[in-house]
Design an enzyme around this catalytic site. Structure first.
Site, mmCIF file in Angstrom:
data_model
loop_
_atom_site.group_PDB
_atom_site.id
_atom_site.type_symbol
_atom_site.label_atom_id
_atom_site.label_comp_id
_atom_site.label_asym_id
_atom_site.label_seq_id
_atom_site.Cartn_x
_atom_site.Cartn_y
_atom_site.Cartn_z
ATOM 1 N N SER A 173 43.543 42.238 39.752
ATOM 2 C CA SER A 173 42.589 41.506 38.917
ATOM 3 C C SER A 173 43.138 40.186 38.387
ATOM 4 C CB SER A 173 42.135 42.416 37.792
ATOM 5 O OG SER A 173 41.675 43.603 38.373
ATOM 6 N N ARG A 198 46.881 31.942 40.575
ATOM 7 C CA ARG A 198 47.617 31.820 39.308
ATOM 8 C C ARG A 198 47.602 33.170 38.614
ATOM 9 N NH1 ARG A 198 42.668 29.316 38.527
ATOM 10 N NH2 ARG A 198 41.293 30.525 37.189
ATOM 11 N N ASP A 210 38.731 43.386 40.210
ATOM 12 C CA ASP A 210 38.112 44.490 39.458
ATOM 13 C C ASP A 210 36.610 44.296 39.256
ATOM 14 O OD1 ASP A 210 38.639 42.385 37.731
ATOM 15 O OD2 ASP A 210 39.514 43.604 36.140
HETATM 16 C C1 BGC Z 1 41.361 37.508 35.924
HETATM 17 C C2 BGC Z 1 40.255 38.079 36.762
HETATM 18 C C3 BGC Z 1 39.913 39.480 36.316
HETATM 19 C C4 BGC Z 1 39.634 39.509 34.826
HETATM 20 C C5 BGC Z 1 39.306 40.890 34.295
HETATM 21 C C6 BGC Z 1 41.032 37.649 34.447
HETATM 22 O O1 BGC Z 1 42.119 37.236 33.689
HETATM 23 O O2 BGC Z 1 41.569 36.155 36.226
HETATM 24 O O3 BGC Z 1 40.608 38.073 38.129
HETATM 25 O O4 BGC Z 1 38.802 39.924 37.025
HETATM 26 O O5 BGC Z 1 40.751 39.005 34.128
HETATM 27 O O6 BGC Z 1 40.328 41.789 34.512
#
Ligand code: BGC
Length: 590
Positions: A217, A232, A270
């Site tokens: 995620s 990132r 996610d």
């Molecule tokens: C991330 C996402 C992720 C979200 C929830 C964010 O910080 O960049 O990719 O889906 O958090 O977990």
């Protein structure tokens, strides 16, 4: 009447004037500052304008109640602001569909359909997204139900900022091994045995390997269903060595070092998992349109028409559905702050964060940051000599007839030291003395014998920060609902617009969804009627189940053999290679 006229004793303007002079006195009772301007008079019309400057007076000593109300008001996000943010969100969505490197990344996921609940099979999923690493196996029953077994382990903080990506991924692979040994011992042993009974270079057949959906995620540039490079880190992770690397390969390498019968078959954000899981569990005529996370971080994935996706795609995908799931990475919406609110505390939080200037929307919405905003406000109030916050002159000024004390090593003095969970306690505590909240202040922050007024002020500010987060969340939801056109689509007229959500904030923060709905009904193009048709439902464990579903789709793309096929092929291979084959049931027995 001229300015020299005698004012009437009941003239309201005059009363206000004296009141201002009276209130201007501070607690040392020094005489009010003299205002040499002629007294304002009532009359119509005045021959000279009334003075517009406030009378010179000493600064007001604000009560804690007034001070906290003033701070809470700084977190207001009006209906008008919500509406212009929705417009800007839609503009940034379109921009992200057209080119790379935009604020809203709009990442194509190569997932071109959502499930309908009939999918079947046993799959594995792992989930790396914030504080914990989860490993699960999911039996999809094909009737919209599933059975899930999982284990969860906190990720050691030093691994979140490890020197090399390998350190983190080796830890993850080890957890997969432990999980298999604990929950799938039979399967695990069988494969080890297979490897020993066949002396082929592969050791065992690929088809008998667990297909694993990897929920990762963080923003990833996906180039295929099980391939993607890290753009990132977010949410406190920072391992520069991993940037630009394929995270599936990093995990597969460590799995292979442990000789585990596991293949990383799908890479999933996610939010995409949440969208899939919700579609599997509650299939409607039109399926779920958005999967969103409001937890440690925030993000959303939605189903977009391929015709709107203008930027070039490098990987292979199925074009027949005419749709693709897009991972918006909305945490980075409006990094340029054209519509996002920006208090001095937002500025301070961003400056001290590991990634200043990015994830600006996430920093105002998600669980990782709300507690920190509240902490920064609290610290400012503690430092303000004009405000009596968590301090008592003596026990008579405290309703518990004690004096408030903050332990010197309270985590309130440390960055990230205030857990957002206390905001849920604050919002939920409606006891007359706020005793639950006061207990929690003591337990979590070492703030002993907080007065009722302190707790009320803390609650008012916390609620305002939580409410702003919910209203900002409504912005993203509304923009995507409007983008899908489902509210006005005649084919969808009687259907709800289904949205799956997961995450600690939406699950545990009291009234979070109600506050979202309240904001949605004030949005142009949605209104009260539209808001009623938007169904926001929790997709619990969405990322695990969703990853399993995508692993299933991925497995479907590969050549699949049944057990019989497998044994048949194994035997014929063995014959030609002069090998001894132990039948599967026998191998499993000994
Ligand atoms: C991330 C996402 C992720 C979200 C929830 C964010 O910080 O960049 O990719 O889906 O958090 O977990």
């Amino acid at each position: 009447m001229s300015s020299a006229s005698i004012p009437s004793p009941f003239c309201p303007l005059l009363i206000l004037h004296f009141l201002a002079l009276y209130l201007g006195r501070d607690s040392t009772h020094s005489p009010p500052a003299v205002n040499h301007r002629p007294l304002p008079t009532c009359g119509n019309p005045p021959s000279v304008p009334f003075p517009t400057e406030a009378p010179v007076s000493r600064p007001l000593k604000m009560t804690l109640e007034a001070q906290s109300a003033a701070i809470a008001a700084r977190f207001d996000y009006t209906d008008e602001q919500v509406n212009s943010a929705v417009n800007e969100f839609r503009r940034q969505m379109t921009e992200g569909l057209e080119k790379d490197g935009t604020s809203l990344s709009q990442i194509p996921t190569y997932v071109t359909g959502v499930p309908n609940g009939t999918e079947k099979g046993l799959y594995m999923a792992v989930d790396l997204g914030g504080t914990n690493f989860r490993v699960c196996s999911i039996q999809l029953n094909g009737d919209t139900t599933f059975n899930l077994t999982f284990s969860k382990v906190a990720i050691p903080r030093d691994l979140m900022v490890a020197k090399t990506a390998q350190e983190l991924f080796a830890f993850l692979a080890k957890q997969i091994e432990l999980f298999l040994q604990t929950h799938h011992e039979d399967h695990f042993e069988q494969h080890v045995r297979r490897r020993m009974t066949m002396s082929s270079p592969d050791g065992y057949k690929d088809e008998h390997v667990f297909r694993l959906g990897f929920t990762f995620s963080f923003p990833v540039q996906q180039v295929g269903i099980n391939k993607g490079t890290l753009i990132r880190w977010t949410k406190g992770f920072d391992i520069p060595d991993a940037i630009g690397k394929d995270v599936c390969a990093l995990l597969q390498d460590e799995i292979d070092k442990l000789h585990l019968p596991v293949k990383v078959a799908a890479l999933v954000n996610d939010t995409v998992g949440t969208l899939m899981a919700r579609s599997y569990s509650s299939p409607g005529k039109t399926g779920t349109v958005l999967g969103a996370i409001f937890g440690t971080g925030t993000n959303g994935a939605y189903v977009e028409k391929l015709s709107n996706l203008k930027k070039p795609l490098s990987g292979e995908y199925d074009k027949t559905t005419g749709e693709m799931v897009i991972n918006t990475e909305w945490g980075s919406f409006d990094n340029q702050l054209s519509v996002l609110p920006n208090t001095e505390w937002d500025v301070a939080l961003d400056k001290a964060s590991p990634n200043p200037g990015i994830q600006m929307y996430e920093k105002r919405v998600s669980g990782m940051f709300l507690g920190e905003i509240l902490r920064l406000v609290t610290i400012d109030l503690l430092k303000d000599p004009k405000v009596s916050f968590f301090k008592d002159e003596n026990s008579s000024s405290n309703d518990w007839k004690s004096t408030t004390n903050i332990v010197s090593d309270s985590s309130i003095y440390t960055q990230w030291g205030l857990d957002t969970a206390i905001m849920s306690v604050a919002a939920a505590d409606n006891t007359p003395e706020l005793s639950t909240l006061r207990g929690e202040l003591e337990k979590q922050l070492g703030i002993y014998s907080a007065g009722l007024d302190d707790a009320q002020a803390f609650k008012a500010i916390a609620n305002a920060i939580g409410r702003r987060s919910a209203r900002l969340s409504a912005v993203a939801i509304a923009a995507i609902v409007l983008q899908t056109g489902k509210l006005t689509d005649p084919a969808n007229a009687d259907e709800p617009v289904d949205i799956g959500v997961d995450g600690s904030l939406v699950e545990h923060y009291p009234y979070f969804r109600d506050m979202i709905y309240e904001a949605l009904s004030a949005i142009d193009g949605i209104g009260e009627e539209g808001a009623k048709r938007i169904r926001i439902g929790i997709a619990k464990d969405g990322s695990g189940v969703g990853a399993a579903l995508i692993a299933l789709v991925a497995a479907g793309m590969e050549k699949r053999l049944t057990t019989a096929d497998y044994l048949g092929e194994l035997r014929s291979n063995a014959k030609s290679n002069n090998l001894t084959v132990v039948p599967e049931d026998e191998a499993a027995r000994d």
